[in-house]
Design a protein around this motif. Sequence first.
Motif, PDB file in Angstrom:
ATOM      1  N   THR A 267      -9.067   0.448 -13.702  1.00 13.70           N
ATOM      2  CA  THR A 267      -8.550  -0.963 -13.366  1.00 13.70           C
ATOM      3  C   THR A 267      -6.916  -0.668 -13.218  1.00 13.70           C
ATOM      4  O   THR A 267      -6.533  -1.355 -12.780  1.00 13.70           O
ATOM      5  CB  THR A 267      -9.130  -1.549 -14.791  1.00 13.70           C
ATOM      6  OG1 THR A 267     -10.366  -1.246 -15.056  1.00 13.70           O
ATOM      7  CG2 THR A 267      -8.236  -2.751 -14.912  1.00 13.70           C
ATOM      8  N   TRP A 268      -5.920  -0.429 -13.882  1.00 16.43           N
ATOM      9  CA  TRP A 268      -4.953   0.405 -14.302  1.00 16.43           C
ATOM     10  C   TRP A 268      -4.943  -0.158 -12.810  1.00 16.43           C
ATOM     11  O   TRP A 268      -4.111   0.643 -12.379  1.00 16.43           O
ATOM     12  CB  TRP A 268      -4.503   0.961 -15.073  1.00 16.43           C
ATOM     13  CG  TRP A 268      -4.179   0.012 -16.474  1.00 16.43           C
ATOM     14  CD1 TRP A 268      -5.116   0.291 -18.044  1.00 16.43           C
ATOM     15  CD2 TRP A 268      -2.998  -0.946 -16.871  1.00 16.43           C
ATOM     16  NE1 TRP A 268      -4.476  -0.722 -18.812  1.00 16.43           N
ATOM     17  CE2 TRP A 268      -3.344  -1.287 -18.140  1.00 16.43           C
ATOM     18  CE3 TRP A 268      -2.183  -1.679 -15.926  1.00 16.43           C
ATOM     19  CZ2 TRP A 268      -2.501  -2.308 -18.765  1.00 16.43           C
ATOM     20  CZ3 TRP A 268      -1.264  -2.211 -17.070  1.00 16.43           C
ATOM     21  CH2 TRP A 268      -1.434  -2.761 -18.042  1.00 16.43           C
ATOM     22  N   GLY A 269      -5.375   1.144 -12.204  1.00 16.09           N
ATOM     23  CA  GLY A 269      -4.515   1.922 -10.627  1.00 16.09           C
ATOM     24  C   GLY A 269      -5.315   0.788  -9.955  1.00 16.09           C
ATOM     25  O   GLY A 269      -4.398   1.016  -9.001  1.00 16.09           O
ATOM     26  N   TRP A 270      -6.036   0.085  -9.391  1.00 24.59           N
ATOM     27  CA  TRP A 270      -6.510  -1.146  -9.254  1.00 24.59           C
ATOM     28  C   TRP A 270      -4.980  -2.178  -8.625  1.00 24.59           C
ATOM     29  O   TRP A 270      -4.300  -2.640  -7.819  1.00 24.59           O
ATOM     30  CB  TRP A 270      -7.829  -1.576  -9.210  1.00 24.59           C
ATOM     31  CG  TRP A 270      -8.574  -0.635  -8.248  1.00 24.59           C
ATOM     32  CD1 TRP A 270      -9.995  -0.585  -8.998  1.00 24.59           C
ATOM     33  CD2 TRP A 270      -8.787  -0.863  -6.773  1.00 24.59           C
ATOM     34  NE1 TRP A 270     -10.381   0.001  -7.993  1.00 24.59           N
ATOM     35  CE2 TRP A 270     -10.263  -0.595  -7.050  1.00 24.59           C
ATOM     36  CE3 TRP A 270      -7.991  -1.511  -5.708  1.00 24.59           C
ATOM     37  CZ2 TRP A 270     -10.543   0.363  -5.987  1.00 24.59           C
ATOM     38  CZ3 TRP A 270      -8.484  -0.444  -4.860  1.00 24.59           C
ATOM     39  CH2 TRP A 270      -9.982  -0.302  -4.658  1.00 24.59           C
TER      40      TRP A 270
ATOM     41  N   LEU B  42      -1.829  -0.464  -7.661  1.00 27.37           N
ATOM     42  CA  LEU B  42      -2.134  -0.489  -5.909  1.00 27.37           C
ATOM     43  C   LEU B  42      -1.771  -2.014  -5.275  1.00 27.37           C
ATOM     44  O   LEU B  42      -1.119  -2.049  -3.962  1.00 27.37           O
ATOM     45  CB  LEU B  42      -3.594   0.018  -5.382  1.00 27.37           C
ATOM     46  CG  LEU B  42      -3.734   0.038  -4.070  1.00 27.37           C
ATOM     47  CD1 LEU B  42      -3.187   1.273  -3.094  1.00 27.37           C
ATOM     48  CD2 LEU B  42      -5.256   0.189  -3.838  1.00 27.37           C
ATOM     49  N   ALA B  43      -2.155  -2.772  -6.486  1.00 24.84           N
ATOM     50  CA  ALA B  43      -2.596  -4.254  -5.962  1.00 24.84           C
ATOM     51  C   ALA B  43      -0.321  -5.136  -6.178  1.00 24.84           C
ATOM     52  O   ALA B  43       0.278  -5.264  -4.702  1.00 24.84           O
ATOM     53  CB  ALA B  43      -3.322  -5.358  -6.485  1.00 24.84           C
TER      54      ALA B  43
ATOM     55  N   LEU C  54       1.537  -3.384  -2.681  1.00 20.12           N
ATOM     56  CA  LEU C  54       1.237  -3.824  -1.510  1.00 20.12           C
ATOM     57  C   LEU C  54       1.786  -4.994  -1.578  1.00 20.12           C
ATOM     58  O   LEU C  54       2.564  -5.344  -0.489  1.00 20.12           O
ATOM     59  CB  LEU C  54      -0.296  -3.969  -1.875  1.00 20.12           C
ATOM     60  CG  LEU C  54      -1.051  -3.192  -1.194  1.00 20.12           C
ATOM     61  CD1 LEU C  54      -2.621  -3.171  -1.017  1.00 20.12           C
ATOM     62  CD2 LEU C  54      -0.511  -1.931   0.005  1.00 20.12           C
ATOM     63  N   VAL C  55       2.211  -5.985  -3.304  1.00 21.97           N
ATOM     64  CA  VAL C  55       2.335  -6.769  -3.180  1.00 21.97           C
ATOM     65  C   VAL C  55       4.147  -6.578  -2.408  1.00 21.97           C
ATOM     66  O   VAL C  55       5.047  -7.436  -2.237  1.00 21.97           O
ATOM     67  CB  VAL C  55       3.230  -7.700  -3.876  1.00 21.97           C
ATOM     68  CG1 VAL C  55       3.914  -8.446  -4.070  1.00 21.97           C
ATOM     69  CG2 VAL C  55       1.443  -7.905  -4.328  1.00 21.97           C
ATOM     70  N   THR C  56       4.894  -5.307  -3.603  1.00 19.69           N
ATOM     71  CA  THR C  56       6.742  -5.285  -2.890  1.00 19.69           C
ATOM     72  C   THR C  56       6.205  -4.751  -1.149  1.00 19.69           C
ATOM     73  O   THR C  56       7.537  -4.886  -0.768  1.00 19.69           O
ATOM     74  CB  THR C  56       6.656  -3.920  -4.358  1.00 19.69           C
ATOM     75  OG1 THR C  56       6.165  -4.371  -5.755  1.00 19.69           O
ATOM     76  CG2 THR C  56       7.617  -3.149  -4.075  1.00 19.69           C
ATOM     77  N   ALA C  57       5.697  -3.745  -1.057  1.00 19.83           N
ATOM     78  CA  ALA C  57       5.780  -3.900   0.298  1.00 19.83           C
ATOM     79  C   ALA C  57       6.228  -5.053   1.267  1.00 19.83           C
ATOM     80  O   ALA C  57       7.141  -4.531   1.874  1.00 19.83           O
ATOM     81  CB  ALA C  57       4.887  -2.762   1.145  1.00 19.83           C
ATOM     82  N   VAL C  58       4.607  -5.614   1.264  1.00 18.22           N
ATOM     83  CA  VAL C  58       5.438  -6.809   2.296  1.00 18.22           C
ATOM     84  C   VAL C  58       6.500  -8.097   1.683  1.00 18.22           C
ATOM     85  O   VAL C  58       7.086  -7.517   2.910  1.00 18.22           O
ATOM     86  CB  VAL C  58       4.621  -7.636   1.337  1.00 18.22           C
ATOM     87  CG1 VAL C  58       4.404  -9.592   2.113  1.00 18.22           C
ATOM     88  CG2 VAL C  58       2.962  -7.251   1.962  1.00 18.22           C
ATOM     89  N   PHE C  59       7.217  -7.907   0.400  1.00 16.32           N
ATOM     90  CA  PHE C  59       8.681  -8.115   0.640  1.00 16.32           C
ATOM     91  C   PHE C  59       9.571  -7.534   0.802  1.00 16.32           C
ATOM     92  O   PHE C  59      10.365  -8.433   1.465  1.00 16.32           O
ATOM     93  CB  PHE C  59       8.528  -8.980  -1.236  1.00 16.32           C
ATOM     94  CG  PHE C  59       8.238  -9.809  -1.479  1.00 16.32           C
ATOM     95  CD1 PHE C  59       8.729 -11.566  -1.193  1.00 16.32           C
ATOM     96  CD2 PHE C  59       6.615  -9.705  -2.322  1.00 16.32           C
ATOM     97  CE1 PHE C  59       7.973 -12.147  -1.866  1.00 16.32           C
ATOM     98  CE2 PHE C  59       6.100 -10.827  -3.054  1.00 16.32           C
ATOM     99  CZ  PHE C  59       6.217 -12.513  -2.719  1.00 16.32           C
TER     100      PHE C  59
END
Length: 278
Positions: A38-41, A44-45, A48-53
């Motif tokens: 659960t923590w891994g997902w 990862l999310a 991904l949000v950090t990469a988009v910003f």
Amino acid sequence: MIPVPSLLRSLLSEHLDPGYAAAAKRRATAAPPRPVVTWGWQILAGLLVTAVFAAAAAQATSVAPATQETRQVLATGVRNAERANEAGARRRDALAGQVESERRERLAGDEQGRQLLADLDVAEFAAAATAVHGPGLNVTVTEASGARDLSDVSKQRVAGSPQVILDRDLQLVVDSLWVSGAEAIAIGDVRIGPNVTIRQAGGGLLVDNQPIANPYVVRAIGPPHAMGDSFDQSPGLQRLRILEAAYGVTVNVSEAEDLKLPAGSVREVNFAKQIGAK
């Protein structure tokens, strides 16, 4: 007793489909998900949000210099156009002066020419085509700089805008000055003539299609005392006093010994003709 088929009996007695019941049973007996997964997902999310910003910020940083350069190019173009316009206006005025001098020199030699010059002077003055100077009145209207609580006394005159002075206010002031005895009027540096309009354009005022800014200065040449006495009782000043009391507008009327008003723009006048008429 009438025998009931097994399918109909199951529909009446079993309200949940056997497949749904089996899935619910498996879910209840299955082991709970491991916390690590659960923590891994979640991590990862978040990545991904950090990469988009980060990508958006990098793009904005890379576009900023180009935007600034475009703004500078546009500003330079506007300044160049203003300088070219001013140079063209100076050349126009110089050529108009040469034409005027040549015309007067040629027409002043005989009685008929002098009479024609006198008629032209009267027509040009009426058309506001010549610069004039003389005593008169200064009417200065200044909008309030700070916002006021208008909940009790009034509402905004222009929805969503702090602007108070409108085109119809200046039109009424100009009309009142004419009635009071003004011989020539200008708003700012724009002379009021037969073909000049005072209009509202969004949040600004245009006089002869030229923008004017707060404070609005109306200059009128004429007999100061008589014109001032008449203007004090005019509808134009009465409306300004109402705006002064309700919206905090500042109105100042003063006499001047020598006002200088520029010449107005002269345009070709076109007349409509009936189709087929000569």
